[in-house]
Write a protein that holds these residues in place. Structure first.
Motif, short mmCIF file in Angstrom:
data_model
loop_
_atom_site.label_atom_id
_atom_site.label_comp_id
_atom_site.label_asym_id
_atom_site.label_seq_id
_atom_site.Cartn_x
_atom_site.Cartn_y
_atom_site.Cartn_z
N GLU A 274 0.83 -1.20 0.00
CA GLU A 274 0.00 0.00 0.00
C GLU A 274 0.88 1.26 0.00
O GLU A 274 0.48 2.30 -0.50
CB GLU A 274 -0.91 0.01 1.23
CG GLU A 274 -1.96 -1.09 1.21
CD GLU A 274 -2.64 -1.25 2.56
OE1 GLU A 274 -3.67 -1.95 2.62
OE2 GLU A 274 -2.14 -0.69 3.56
N ARG A 275 2.06 1.12 0.60
CA ARG A 275 3.05 2.21 0.66
C ARG A 275 2.46 3.50 1.24
O ARG A 275 2.70 4.60 0.75
CB ARG A 275 3.68 2.47 -0.71
CG ARG A 275 4.19 1.16 -1.31
CD ARG A 275 5.51 1.25 -1.99
NE ARG A 275 6.05 -0.10 -2.14
CZ ARG A 275 5.79 -0.91 -3.19
NH1 ARG A 275 5.06 -0.47 -4.18
NH2 ARG A 275 6.30 -2.12 -3.22
N LYS A 276 1.68 3.33 2.27
CA LYS A 276 1.05 4.45 2.95
C LYS A 276 2.07 5.42 3.53
O LYS A 276 1.84 6.61 3.62
CB LYS A 276 0.14 3.89 4.07
CG LYS A 276 -0.64 4.91 4.84
CD LYS A 276 -1.74 4.23 5.67
CE LYS A 276 -1.22 3.07 6.49
NZ LYS A 276 -2.27 2.48 7.35
N TRP B 55 9.08 4.47 4.12
CA TRP B 55 9.09 3.88 5.46
C TRP B 55 8.08 2.75 5.63
O TRP B 55 7.97 2.18 6.72
CB TRP B 55 8.86 4.97 6.51
CG TRP B 55 9.87 6.05 6.44
CD1 TRP B 55 9.69 7.34 6.01
CD2 TRP B 55 11.26 5.94 6.79
NE1 TRP B 55 10.87 8.04 6.06
CE2 TRP B 55 11.86 7.20 6.54
CE3 TRP B 55 12.06 4.91 7.28
CZ2 TRP B 55 13.21 7.45 6.76
CZ3 TRP B 55 13.41 5.14 7.50
CH2 TRP B 55 13.97 6.40 7.25
N SER B 56 7.36 2.42 4.57
CA SER B 56 6.35 1.36 4.69
C SER B 56 6.98 0.01 5.02
O SER B 56 6.43 -0.77 5.80
CB SER B 56 5.53 1.27 3.40
OG SER B 56 4.73 2.42 3.22
N ARG B 57 8.13 -0.27 4.41
CA ARG B 57 8.80 -1.55 4.72
C ARG B 57 9.32 -1.57 6.16
O ARG B 57 9.24 -2.60 6.83
CB ARG B 57 9.94 -1.78 3.75
CG ARG B 57 9.54 -2.45 2.46
CD ARG B 57 9.08 -3.89 2.64
NE ARG B 57 8.73 -4.49 1.36
CZ ARG B 57 8.25 -5.72 1.21
NH1 ARG B 57 8.03 -6.48 2.26
NH2 ARG B 57 7.94 -6.18 0.02
N VAL B 58 9.83 -0.45 6.63
CA VAL B 58 10.29 -0.38 8.02
C VAL B 58 9.13 -0.65 8.96
O VAL B 58 9.26 -1.39 9.94
CB VAL B 58 10.93 0.99 8.31
CG1 VAL B 58 11.13 1.19 9.81
CG2 VAL B 58 12.27 1.12 7.58
N GLN B 59 7.97 -0.07 8.65
CA GLN B 59 6.80 -0.28 9.49
C GLN B 59 6.36 -1.75 9.46
O GLN B 59 6.04 -2.34 10.48
CB GLN B 59 5.65 0.62 9.02
CG GLN B 59 4.48 0.70 9.98
CD GLN B 59 3.35 -0.22 9.60
OE1 GLN B 59 3.40 -0.86 8.56
NE2 GLN B 59 2.33 -0.30 10.45
#
Length: 610
Positions: free
Chosen positions: A169-171, A175-179
């Motif tokens: 979704e890359r919200k 940082w989406s992968r870090v989250q």
């Protein structure tokens, strides 16, 4: 008159029920004949009064169902996000404030769910491994893999929490992968190994995204990244055949025959298929031409996508031969499969299967690192809780310096591994949002297999040592190495200006220098020497880069004293074992010969060899 015998000082722990009758004392007081005599009503009342008063004083240890009075309070997990100060500090250091606020709230909420719901489900998965039902009650071959309700619930939770969807979704942009990785880090130790199908699901989604989401792949991608438990799919990864190992180029015998409609029918035997209860899979096979010929080697392999079951719910030309009886990971259904005309779609260019599957391997390696690092963190958290409850030699074991020294060593290893993991997640986020520099791409390609190798070994050592806290209760990418060394050197710039870190920076710079010298010498070495040095070379790179990450973290303005101490402790180990081992003569021809002799001494295999 009645004989009153006081045994309290000798029998300190037993206390009978209030309805205990006097006659039961005969076995204890045989010398009192009056106990067996006929009593009047008044005498009986007095006896009952005496019975209750005296028996309250009689305390017999371990009587009937009593098993003693001491029970060690077990360590319990709390909210793993709130209890992980290092994770919180990392996110605070790196995430933009608006992203940090949202991510922190989500991780705190999810941490509570891990404790309240997921952890117990994971335990149920461990206690109820899958089983294979070959036939139904009427003798029809069904090959039904039976999994427990907790395993099915884990799949629903994975969808609800967006454990795969978060990444696509890359919200939060880069940082989406870090989250996502932070969330999986909290989840993995409690997941009952449902992390395995999630790893392959993430990998399959990555492959599909890289190839372009169209045709039958669009449907699959939508299922793989769905937050709706009714629509969410998991994926398998069916590569290993009877020859096994990572050499798929020579080990893949499965063939594919093209059909008039452009689909393919697959025929072959898959020896090790993890998460066999998944909804779809990616697999390799060799395309057979009209004359029945196939091309050997990696150039003959193409990548295929297939759904495990057809629209009627029947297996898609698949026979489940048996479930693997594994040493561990029994929660995950892993099977031997016969593909007998399985309908599939070719999703790579012909002969480009290995290249296309590389993205899946990258993602699954990262998931391996997540599980390894998360396992280290969890055992430390449990050991920390236990140390605050267990009393030995008159004080809590957390007050014993030796015990704390051991746990501090484990903590340093875990912090270093964590930073390596999050660095890879950060680089992956840059790559997926097309914001990565060429140097970032080289680092991602290099660090992923190194971290998978190194943290896997770390986890075994740390978790083994961590369990003792409860008492009895590779390969290298040539193009990426210079980049990694330069990047590690760059991370030391800020740390070198901080007095507390100067000596650690010097140790790391010395290791970098030794590694640089080794890489210059290794070019003149033979193939045997280079092969012998490969694993230690990977360990060296992992230790140096992890040390650079710890020093970089400790040099941040909001770093704590423990961040500084962790960096210092890491840098006190041998950061360049490949140099030390080479100087000790461990990579020459004689060492190779003696290694063989050491292992096979006295064995017929050695005859005529040495």
């Amino acid at each position: 008159m009645f004989c009153r015998v006081r045994l309290v000082s000798h029998l300190p722990t037993w206390s009978p029920g209030t309805n205990h009758k006097l006659w039961k004392l005969r076995c204890l007081l045989p010398q009192c004949p009056k106990l067996g005599a006929k009593m009047s009503a008044g005498q009986s009342q007095k006896a009952e009064t005496w019975d209750k008063g005296t028996l309250q004083e009689l305390k017999v240890p371990f009587a009937r169902t009593e098993i003693g009075t001491f029970f060690q309070e077990q360590p319990r997990i709390g909210n793993q996000y709130l209890e992980d100060a290092f994770l919180q500090r990392y996110l605070k250091t790196h995430l933009p404030s608006q992203v940090l606020e949202k991510v922190s709230l989500d991780l705190e909420r999810f941490g509570a769910r891990v404790t309240a719901e997921i952890d117990s489900l994971g335990r149920e998965c461990e206690l109820n491994p899958p089983a294979l039902l070959h036939y139904d009650a009427w003798g029809r071959r069904v090959d039904h893999i039976v999994t427990c309700p907790a395993w099915k619930r884990m799949k629903e939770i994975a969808a609800e929490e967006g454990l795969i969807a978060e990444a696509y979704e890359r919200k939060y942009s880069i940082w989406s992968r870090v989250q996502q990785v932070a969330k999986l880090y909290l989840y993995a130790p409690s997941a009952g190994l449902f992390t395995c199908p999630l790893a392959m699901t993430d990998g399959a989604a990555k492959v599909i995204e890289s190839l372009g989401i169209s045709g039958p792949l669009a449907k699959a991608f939508g299922h793989l990244t769905s937050r709706d438990p009714k629509k969410f799919w998991t994926s398998g990864q069916w590569m290993t055949e009877r020859k096994g190992g990572s050499d798929v180029a020579s080990g893949t015998e499965s063939v594919a025959r093209e059909q008039p409609d452009g689909t393919y029918c697959l025929y072959g035997f898959k020896w090790f298929t993890s998460a066999t209860d998944s909804d779809m899979t990616l697999t390799l096979a060799r395309i057979m031409d009209a004359q029945g010929r196939v091309e050997q080697g990696s150039k003959g392999l193409s990548l295929f996508f297939l759904e495990v079951r057809d629209k009627e719910g029947k297996l898609n030309g698949i026979e489940v031969q048996r479930l693997k009886q594994k040493l561990g990971t029994r929660q995950v259904p892993t099977a031997e499969l016969l593909l007998d005309g399985s309908k599939a779609h070719r999703i790579s260019s012909e002969g480009r299967g290995v290249a296309c599957i590389a993205n899946m391997l990258t993602i699954t390696r990262i998931h391996n690192v997540i599980s390894a690092v998360a396992g280290m963190r969890r055992v430390i958290n449990l050991a920390r809780a236990y140390a605050s409850k267990r009393v030995v030699f008159g004080k809590l074991i957390k007050d014993h310096p030796l015990h704390m020294q051991t746990m501090a060593r484990l903590e340093v290893e875990t912090r270093g591994a964590f930073l390596m993991l999050m660095e890879i997640a950060r680089l992956l986020g840059l790559e997926e949002t097309k914001m990565a520099r060429e140097q970032d791409l080289h680092l991602l390609r290099l660090l992923t297999p190194v971290a998978k190798l190194y943290t896997g070994k770390q986890a075994i050592a740390v978790i083994s040592e961590g369990l003792e806290c409860f008492g009895g209760q590779g390969y290298m990418e040539d193009t990426g190495l210079p980049v990694a060394l330069r990047d590690a050197q760059g991370k030391l710039e800020l740390a070198s200006t901080i007095s507390e870190l100067e000596s650690s920076v010097q140790l790391l710079q010395d290791a970098l220098h030794r590694l640089g010298q080794f890489t210059q010498r290794v070019g003149s070495k033979g193939a045997v020497e280079m092969e012998l040095a490969a694993r230690d070379f990977a360990y060296t790179l992992a230790r140096i880069y992890t040390g650079a990450l710890l020093l970089e973290h400790a040099a941040q303005p909001d770093a704590s004293s423990t961040d500084t101490y962790a960096a210092q402790r890491w840098c006190k180990q041998d950061l360049c074992p490949v140099d030390s081992e080479e100087k000790a003569g461990c990579y020459d021809d004689k060492a190779a010969s003696m290694d063989t002799y050491l292992v096979y001494e006295g064995n017929p295999v050695l005859k005529g060899k040495l």
